[in-house]
Motif scaffolding. Structure first.
Motif, mmCIF file in Angstrom:
data_model
loop_
_atom_site.group_PDB
_atom_site.id
_atom_site.type_symbol
_atom_site.label_atom_id
_atom_site.label_comp_id
_atom_site.label_asym_id
_atom_site.label_seq_id
_atom_site.Cartn_x
_atom_site.Cartn_y
_atom_site.Cartn_z
ATOM 1 N N ASP A 87 37.324 125.636 18.965
ATOM 2 C CA ASP A 87 38.041 125.641 17.687
ATOM 3 C C ASP A 87 37.778 126.952 16.960
ATOM 4 O O ASP A 87 36.684 127.190 16.452
ATOM 5 C CB ASP A 87 37.583 124.456 16.836
ATOM 6 N N GLY A 88 38.794 127.795 16.913
ATOM 7 C CA GLY A 88 38.678 129.065 16.210
ATOM 8 C C GLY A 88 39.499 129.109 14.944
ATOM 9 O O GLY A 88 39.775 130.190 14.417
ATOM 10 N N GLY A 89 39.904 127.918 14.455
ATOM 11 C CA GLY A 89 40.734 127.883 13.260
ATOM 12 C C GLY A 89 42.176 128.234 13.577
ATOM 13 O O GLY A 89 42.559 128.383 14.741
ATOM 14 N N PRO A 90 43.011 128.374 12.554
ATOM 15 C CA PRO A 90 44.426 128.692 12.787
ATOM 16 C C PRO A 90 44.594 130.092 13.366
ATOM 17 O O PRO A 90 43.838 131.008 13.037
ATOM 18 C CB PRO A 90 45.046 128.593 11.388
ATOM 19 N N THR A 91 45.573 130.247 14.235
ATOM 20 C CA THR A 91 45.827 131.562 14.820
ATOM 21 C C THR A 91 46.515 132.470 13.805
ATOM 22 O O THR A 91 47.195 132.004 12.899
ATOM 23 C CB THR A 91 46.693 131.440 16.084
ATOM 24 N N ARG A 92 46.336 133.768 13.972
ATOM 25 C CA ARG A 92 46.813 134.718 12.969
ATOM 26 C C ARG A 92 48.318 134.982 13.060
ATOM 27 O O ARG A 92 49.025 134.983 12.053
ATOM 28 C CB ARG A 92 46.061 136.045 13.121
ATOM 29 N N CYS A 93 48.811 135.209 14.266
ATOM 30 C CA CYS A 93 50.231 135.544 14.434
ATOM 31 C C CYS A 93 51.107 134.301 14.454
ATOM 32 O O CYS A 93 52.237 134.323 13.956
ATOM 33 C CB CYS A 93 50.444 136.332 15.723
ATOM 34 N N GLY A 94 50.618 133.235 15.074
ATOM 35 C CA GLY A 94 51.347 131.976 15.077
ATOM 36 C C GLY A 94 52.531 131.916 16.016
ATOM 37 O O GLY A 94 53.249 130.923 16.059
ATOM 38 N N ALA A 143 56.194 134.087 7.872
ATOM 39 C CA ALA A 143 57.086 133.072 8.442
ATOM 40 C C ALA A 143 56.749 132.818 9.908
ATOM 41 O O ALA A 143 56.700 131.666 10.358
ATOM 42 C CB ALA A 143 58.539 133.511 8.294
ATOM 43 N N ALA A 144 56.514 133.880 10.659
ATOM 44 C CA ALA A 144 56.155 133.718 12.070
ATOM 45 C C ALA A 144 54.825 132.995 12.215
ATOM 46 O O ALA A 144 54.672 132.107 13.061
ATOM 47 C CB ALA A 144 56.091 135.084 12.747
ATOM 48 N N ALA A 145 53.865 133.358 11.376
ATOM 49 C CA ALA A 145 52.538 132.744 11.448
ATOM 50 C C ALA A 145 52.592 131.250 11.148
ATOM 51 O O ALA A 145 51.779 130.475 11.657
ATOM 52 C CB ALA A 145 51.586 133.444 10.484
ATOM 53 N N ARG A 146 53.560 130.828 10.341
ATOM 54 C CA ARG A 146 53.630 129.428 9.921
ATOM 55 C C ARG A 146 54.658 128.609 10.701
ATOM 56 O O ARG A 146 54.775 127.398 10.495
ATOM 57 C CB ARG A 146 53.963 129.348 8.422
#
Length: 318
Positions: free
Chosen positions: A162-169, A270-273
Protein backbone atom coordinates in the motif's frame (compact mmCIF):
# COMPACT_ATOMS: atom_id res chain seq x y z
CA UNK A 1 4.17 3.81 2.57
CA UNK A 2 5.63 0.29 2.53
CA UNK A 3 8.21 -0.33 5.26
CA UNK A 4 11.63 -1.77 4.47
CA UNK A 5 10.57 -5.13 5.89
CA UNK A 6 7.50 -5.20 3.67
CA UNK A 7 9.62 -4.41 0.62
CA UNK A 8 12.11 -7.14 1.51
CA UNK A 9 9.31 -9.68 1.91
CA UNK A 10 7.71 -8.60 -1.37
CA UNK A 11 11.07 -8.82 -3.17
CA UNK A 12 11.49 -12.37 -1.89
CA UNK A 13 8.00 -13.26 -3.13
CA UNK A 14 8.90 -11.95 -6.59
CA UNK A 15 12.15 -13.91 -6.71
CA UNK A 16 10.34 -17.13 -5.81
CA UNK A 17 7.60 -16.88 -8.43
CA UNK A 18 4.90 -15.02 -6.51
CA UNK A 19 2.68 -12.07 -7.41
CA UNK A 20 3.10 -8.66 -5.79
CA UNK A 21 0.82 -5.67 -6.32
CA UNK A 22 2.76 -2.45 -5.93
CA UNK A 23 2.27 1.29 -6.44
CA UNK A 24 3.74 3.20 -9.34
CA UNK A 25 3.21 6.81 -10.34
CA UNK A 26 0.57 5.71 -12.87
CA UNK A 27 -1.59 2.89 -11.47
CA UNK A 28 -0.94 -0.12 -9.24
CA UNK A 29 0.91 -2.92 -11.01
CA UNK A 30 0.59 -6.68 -10.61
CA UNK A 31 4.19 -7.81 -10.65
CA UNK A 32 5.96 -11.09 -11.31
CA UNK A 33 9.52 -12.07 -12.16
CA UNK A 34 9.82 -11.29 -15.87
CA UNK A 35 12.47 -14.00 -16.27
CA UNK A 36 10.13 -16.72 -14.96
CA UNK A 37 7.55 -18.01 -17.44
CA UNK A 38 5.48 -19.72 -14.73
CA UNK A 39 5.36 -16.55 -12.66
CA UNK A 40 4.28 -14.53 -15.69
CA UNK A 41 1.58 -17.11 -16.42
CA UNK A 42 0.16 -16.43 -12.95
CA UNK A 43 -0.42 -12.79 -13.96
CA UNK A 44 -2.57 -13.85 -16.89
CA UNK A 45 -4.47 -16.29 -14.67
CA UNK A 46 -5.06 -13.83 -11.82
CA UNK A 47 -6.31 -11.11 -14.17
CA UNK A 48 -8.19 -13.45 -16.53
CA UNK A 49 -6.08 -11.70 -19.15
CA UNK A 50 -6.00 -13.13 -22.68
CA UNK A 51 -2.63 -14.58 -23.60
CA UNK A 52 -2.39 -12.37 -26.70
CA UNK A 53 -2.12 -9.13 -24.66
CA UNK A 54 1.56 -8.43 -23.82
CA UNK A 55 2.91 -7.22 -20.49
CA UNK A 56 5.14 -4.27 -19.61
CA UNK A 57 8.48 -5.11 -18.01
CA UNK A 58 9.62 -2.72 -15.27
CA UNK A 59 13.24 -1.93 -14.43
CA UNK A 60 14.78 -0.31 -11.36
CA UNK A 61 17.08 1.99 -13.31
CA UNK A 62 17.48 3.23 -16.87
CA UNK A 63 21.00 1.77 -16.91
CA UNK A 64 19.44 -1.69 -16.63
CA UNK A 65 17.97 -1.43 -20.13
CA UNK A 66 21.25 -1.94 -21.97
CA UNK A 67 22.17 -4.77 -19.60
CA UNK A 68 18.90 -6.47 -20.46
CA UNK A 69 18.58 -5.94 -24.21
CA UNK A 70 22.08 -5.05 -25.40
CA UNK A 71 22.39 -2.27 -27.96
CA UNK A 72 19.62 0.33 -27.66
CA UNK A 73 18.56 2.38 -30.72
CA UNK A 74 19.62 6.04 -30.33
CA UNK A 75 16.06 7.40 -30.46
CA UNK A 76 14.95 4.97 -27.75
CA UNK A 77 17.97 5.85 -25.63
CA UNK A 78 17.24 9.57 -26.00
CA UNK A 79 13.65 9.17 -24.80
CA UNK A 80 14.73 6.98 -21.90
CA UNK A 81 17.37 9.52 -20.89
CA UNK A 82 14.82 12.33 -20.90
CA UNK A 83 11.73 10.69 -19.43
CA UNK A 84 12.88 7.83 -17.19
CA UNK A 85 11.99 7.36 -14.44
CA UNK A 86 8.54 8.32 -15.65
CA UNK A 87 5.26 7.31 -17.27
CA UNK A 88 6.79 6.35 -20.62
CA UNK A 89 6.95 2.78 -21.90
CA UNK A 90 9.31 2.08 -24.78
CA UNK A 91 9.29 -0.76 -27.29
CA UNK A 92 12.55 -2.67 -27.73
CA UNK A 93 13.55 -6.01 -29.21
CA UNK A 94 12.84 -8.90 -26.83
CA UNK A 95 16.04 -10.46 -25.45
CA UNK A 96 16.26 -14.24 -25.26
CA UNK A 97 16.19 -14.21 -21.46
CA UNK A 98 12.62 -12.82 -21.45
CA UNK A 99 10.21 -15.73 -22.00
CA UNK A 100 7.77 -15.32 -24.90
CA UNK A 101 4.74 -15.40 -22.59
CA UNK A 102 5.72 -11.95 -21.27
CA UNK A 103 5.48 -10.46 -24.76
CA UNK A 104 2.60 -12.68 -25.94
CA UNK A 105 4.93 -14.22 -28.49
CA UNK A 106 5.98 -10.90 -30.00
CA UNK A 107 9.59 -10.28 -30.98
CA UNK A 108 9.38 -6.95 -29.16
CA UNK A 109 9.07 -6.02 -25.50
CA UNK A 110 7.48 -3.07 -23.70
CA UNK A 111 9.69 -1.70 -20.91
CA UNK A 112 9.82 1.24 -18.53
CA UNK A 113 11.30 2.60 -15.29
CA UNK A 114 8.55 3.78 -12.92
CA UNK A 115 8.78 7.16 -11.22
CA UNK A 116 7.97 5.78 -7.80
CA UNK A 117 10.69 5.28 -5.21
CA UNK A 118 9.09 2.23 -3.64
CA UNK A 119 8.51 0.53 -6.97
CA UNK A 120 12.15 1.02 -7.95
CA UNK A 121 13.37 -0.14 -4.54
CA UNK A 122 11.20 -3.24 -4.82
CA UNK A 123 12.52 -4.10 -8.28
CA UNK A 124 16.11 -3.47 -7.20
CA UNK A 125 15.68 -5.62 -4.10
CA UNK A 126 14.15 -8.43 -6.15
CA UNK A 127 17.15 -8.32 -8.47
CA UNK A 128 15.05 -9.19 -11.52
CA UNK A 129 13.05 -7.25 -14.10
CA UNK A 130 9.38 -7.23 -13.12
CA UNK A 131 6.55 -7.84 -15.57
CA UNK A 132 3.55 -5.87 -14.38
CA UNK A 133 0.27 -4.91 -16.02
CA UNK A 134 -2.33 -3.01 -14.00
CA UNK A 135 -3.43 -4.91 -10.89
CA UNK A 136 -7.06 -5.47 -11.84
CA UNK A 137 -9.27 -7.93 -13.65
CA UNK A 138 -8.73 -7.67 -17.38
CA UNK A 139 -10.73 -4.92 -19.08
CA UNK A 140 -11.94 -3.35 -15.85
CA UNK A 141 -11.05 -0.06 -14.16
CA UNK A 142 -7.39 0.37 -13.33
CA UNK A 143 -6.53 0.53 -9.61
CA UNK A 144 -5.16 3.76 -8.19
CA UNK A 145 -5.34 2.65 -4.54
CA UNK A 146 -4.38 -0.57 -2.77
CA UNK A 147 -8.01 -1.17 -1.77
CA UNK A 148 -8.96 -1.26 -5.46
CA UNK A 149 -6.49 -4.13 -5.89
CA UNK A 150 -7.79 -6.04 -2.90
CA UNK A 151 -11.39 -5.57 -4.00
CA UNK A 152 -10.67 -6.65 -7.56
CA UNK A 153 -8.14 -9.46 -7.21
CA UNK A 154 -8.37 -10.58 -3.58
CA UNK A 155 -6.48 -13.76 -2.74
CA UNK A 156 -5.05 -14.08 -6.26
CA UNK A 157 -2.25 -11.72 -5.14
CA UNK A 158 0.39 -12.92 -2.67
CA UNK A 159 1.37 -9.45 -1.39
CA UNK A 160 -0.24 -6.03 -1.80
CA UNK A 161 2.01 -3.07 -1.00
CA UNK A 162 0.00 0.00 0.00
CA UNK A 163 1.68 3.16 -1.24
CA UNK A 164 -1.39 5.37 -1.07
CA UNK A 165 -3.07 6.90 -4.13
CA UNK A 166 -1.05 7.01 -7.33
CA UNK A 167 0.10 10.40 -8.57
CA UNK A 168 -0.74 10.29 -12.28
CA UNK A 169 -3.82 8.09 -12.00
CA UNK A 170 -3.61 6.93 -15.61
CA UNK A 171 -1.36 4.46 -17.40
CA UNK A 172 1.94 5.17 -19.12
CA UNK A 173 2.28 6.40 -22.68
CA UNK A 174 3.67 3.67 -24.95
CA UNK A 175 6.00 4.62 -27.80
CA UNK A 176 7.83 2.64 -30.48
CA UNK A 177 10.81 4.82 -31.41
CA UNK A 178 12.79 2.19 -33.30
CA UNK A 179 11.79 3.48 -36.75
CA UNK A 180 12.30 6.73 -38.60
CA UNK A 181 9.31 8.37 -36.91
CA UNK A 182 8.19 7.47 -33.37
CA UNK A 183 4.76 5.87 -33.07
CA UNK A 184 2.53 6.38 -30.03
CA UNK A 185 0.84 3.03 -29.47
CA UNK A 186 -1.04 4.07 -26.33
CA UNK A 187 -1.87 7.56 -25.12
CA UNK A 188 -1.03 7.98 -21.46
CA UNK A 189 0.24 10.11 -18.62
CA UNK A 190 3.11 11.59 -20.64
CA UNK A 191 1.50 14.05 -23.09
CA UNK A 192 2.32 13.77 -26.78
CA UNK A 193 3.32 17.43 -26.79
CA UNK A 194 6.15 16.71 -24.33
CA UNK A 195 7.28 13.70 -26.35
CA UNK A 196 7.50 15.77 -29.50
CA UNK A 197 9.78 18.29 -27.83
CA UNK A 198 12.40 15.52 -27.69
CA UNK A 199 11.45 13.14 -30.50
CA UNK A 200 10.04 15.52 -33.09
CA UNK A 201 6.70 14.77 -34.81
CA UNK A 202 5.13 11.46 -33.84
CA UNK A 203 2.44 9.26 -35.34
CA UNK A 204 -0.46 8.42 -33.03
CA UNK A 205 -1.79 4.91 -33.53
CA UNK A 206 -3.52 3.96 -30.26
CA UNK A 207 -5.58 1.04 -31.48
CA UNK A 208 -5.38 -2.58 -32.50
CA UNK A 209 -7.47 -4.57 -34.95
CA UNK A 210 -5.42 -7.75 -34.63
CA UNK A 211 -3.03 -8.96 -31.95
CA UNK A 212 -2.06 -5.98 -29.79
CA UNK A 213 1.54 -4.85 -30.19
CA UNK A 214 1.26 -3.05 -26.85
CA UNK A 215 -0.94 -3.33 -23.75
CA UNK A 216 -4.14 -1.32 -23.34
CA UNK A 217 -4.82 -0.87 -27.04
CA UNK A 218 -7.95 -2.99 -27.46
CA UNK A 219 -10.99 -1.01 -28.60
CA UNK A 220 -12.99 -1.99 -25.49
CA UNK A 221 -11.13 -1.65 -22.19
CA UNK A 222 -10.87 0.25 -18.86
CA UNK A 223 -14.56 -0.28 -18.08
CA UNK A 224 -16.50 0.00 -14.82
CA UNK A 225 -18.96 -2.74 -13.89
CA UNK A 226 -21.75 -0.21 -14.40
CA UNK A 227 -22.72 0.52 -18.02
CA UNK A 228 -21.01 3.71 -19.18
CA UNK A 229 -21.82 5.96 -22.11
CA UNK A 230 -20.42 9.26 -23.27
CA UNK A 231 -22.53 12.36 -22.70
CA UNK A 232 -22.56 12.95 -26.46
CA UNK A 233 -24.26 9.59 -27.10
CA UNK A 234 -27.81 10.87 -26.48
CA UNK A 235 -30.43 10.18 -23.84
CA UNK A 236 -31.43 6.80 -22.45
CA UNK A 237 -34.28 5.53 -20.26
CA UNK A 238 -34.94 8.27 -17.71
CA UNK A 239 -36.14 5.66 -15.22
CA UNK A 240 -32.59 4.45 -14.61
CA UNK A 241 -30.70 5.95 -11.66
CA UNK A 242 -27.74 7.61 -13.29
CA UNK A 243 -24.37 8.89 -12.20
CA UNK A 244 -22.45 11.64 -13.98
CA UNK A 245 -18.72 12.06 -14.49
CA UNK A 246 -18.05 15.75 -15.15
CA UNK A 247 -14.85 17.46 -16.17
CA UNK A 248 -15.22 20.83 -14.41
CA UNK A 249 -18.83 21.93 -13.88
CA UNK A 250 -21.55 20.03 -12.06
CA UNK A 251 -24.30 19.00 -14.47
CA UNK A 252 -27.84 20.30 -14.44
CA UNK A 253 -30.52 17.71 -13.83
CA UNK A 254 -31.47 14.86 -11.54
CA UNK A 255 -28.37 12.72 -11.03
CA UNK A 256 -28.09 10.08 -8.30
CA UNK A 257 -24.33 10.66 -8.02
CA UNK A 258 -21.88 13.16 -9.50
CA UNK A 259 -18.09 13.16 -9.65
CA UNK A 260 -16.18 16.23 -10.84
CA UNK A 261 -12.67 15.53 -12.12
CA UNK A 262 -11.31 19.04 -11.63
CA UNK A 263 -13.27 22.07 -10.46
CA UNK A 264 -10.30 24.16 -11.60
CA UNK A 265 -10.38 22.66 -15.10
CA UNK A 266 -6.90 21.20 -14.64
CA UNK A 267 -6.25 18.26 -16.98
CA UNK A 268 -3.47 16.78 -14.85
CA UNK A 269 -5.81 16.70 -11.86
CA UNK A 270 -8.57 15.26 -14.04
CA UNK A 271 -6.31 12.42 -15.19
CA UNK A 272 -5.17 11.72 -11.64
CA UNK A 273 -8.79 11.44 -10.47
CA UNK A 274 -10.30 9.61 -13.46
CA UNK A 275 -10.24 6.00 -12.28
CA UNK A 276 -10.75 6.98 -8.64
CA UNK A 277 -13.93 8.83 -9.60
CA UNK A 278 -15.16 5.95 -11.75
CA UNK A 279 -14.51 3.49 -8.92
CA UNK A 280 -16.66 5.67 -6.64
CA UNK A 281 -19.48 5.96 -9.17
CA UNK A 282 -19.31 2.22 -9.73
CA UNK A 283 -19.84 1.67 -6.00
CA UNK A 284 -22.98 3.84 -5.76
CA UNK A 285 -25.30 1.28 -7.33
CA UNK A 286 -26.44 3.52 -10.18
CA UNK A 287 -27.72 1.81 -13.30
CA UNK A 288 -25.70 3.90 -15.73
CA UNK A 289 -22.73 6.25 -15.73
CA UNK A 290 -22.73 9.18 -18.16
CA UNK A 291 -19.22 10.50 -18.79
CA UNK A 292 -18.28 13.90 -20.11
CA UNK A 293 -15.20 14.27 -22.32
CA UNK A 294 -12.41 16.67 -21.36
CA UNK A 295 -10.49 19.08 -23.61
CA UNK A 296 -8.62 16.92 -26.11
CA UNK A 297 -5.15 18.28 -25.52
CA UNK A 298 -2.18 17.28 -23.37
CA UNK A 299 -3.02 14.45 -20.98
CA UNK A 300 -6.68 15.12 -21.79
CA UNK A 301 -6.17 13.01 -24.91
CA UNK A 302 -5.42 10.00 -22.71
CA UNK A 303 -8.43 10.68 -20.47
CA UNK A 304 -10.72 10.77 -23.50
CA UNK A 305 -9.07 7.64 -24.86
CA UNK A 306 -9.92 5.76 -21.64
CA UNK A 307 -13.51 7.03 -21.66
CA UNK A 308 -14.03 6.01 -25.30
CA UNK A 309 -12.71 2.50 -24.64
CA UNK A 310 -14.84 2.16 -21.51
CA UNK A 311 -17.94 3.22 -23.44
CA UNK A 312 -17.05 0.84 -26.28
CA UNK A 313 -17.04 -2.05 -23.81
CA UNK A 314 -20.74 -1.49 -23.16
CA UNK A 315 -21.79 -0.47 -26.65
CA UNK A 316 -20.25 -3.72 -27.93
CA UNK A 317 -22.59 -5.76 -25.72
CA UNK A 318 -20.48 -6.37 -22.60
Amino acid sequence: MPADGDLAEAASVLRTGGLVAFPTETVYGLGANALDARAAARIFEAKARPSFDPLITHLADAADLESLVGAVPPAVAALAARFWPGPLTLIVDRPAMIPPIVTSGLATMAVRVPDNEYARRLIAAAGVPVAAPSANRFGQLSPTRAEHVVRGLGAAVDVVLDGGPTRCGIESTIVDARGERPVVLRLGALPVEELEQVAGPVTIRPGSSGQPVAPGTLAAHYAPRTPLRLSTAGATDSGVRRGYLAFRDRPVGDWAAVEVLSAAGDLTEAAARLFEALHRLDATGVGEIVAESVPDTGVGRAVNDRLRRAAATWSSGH
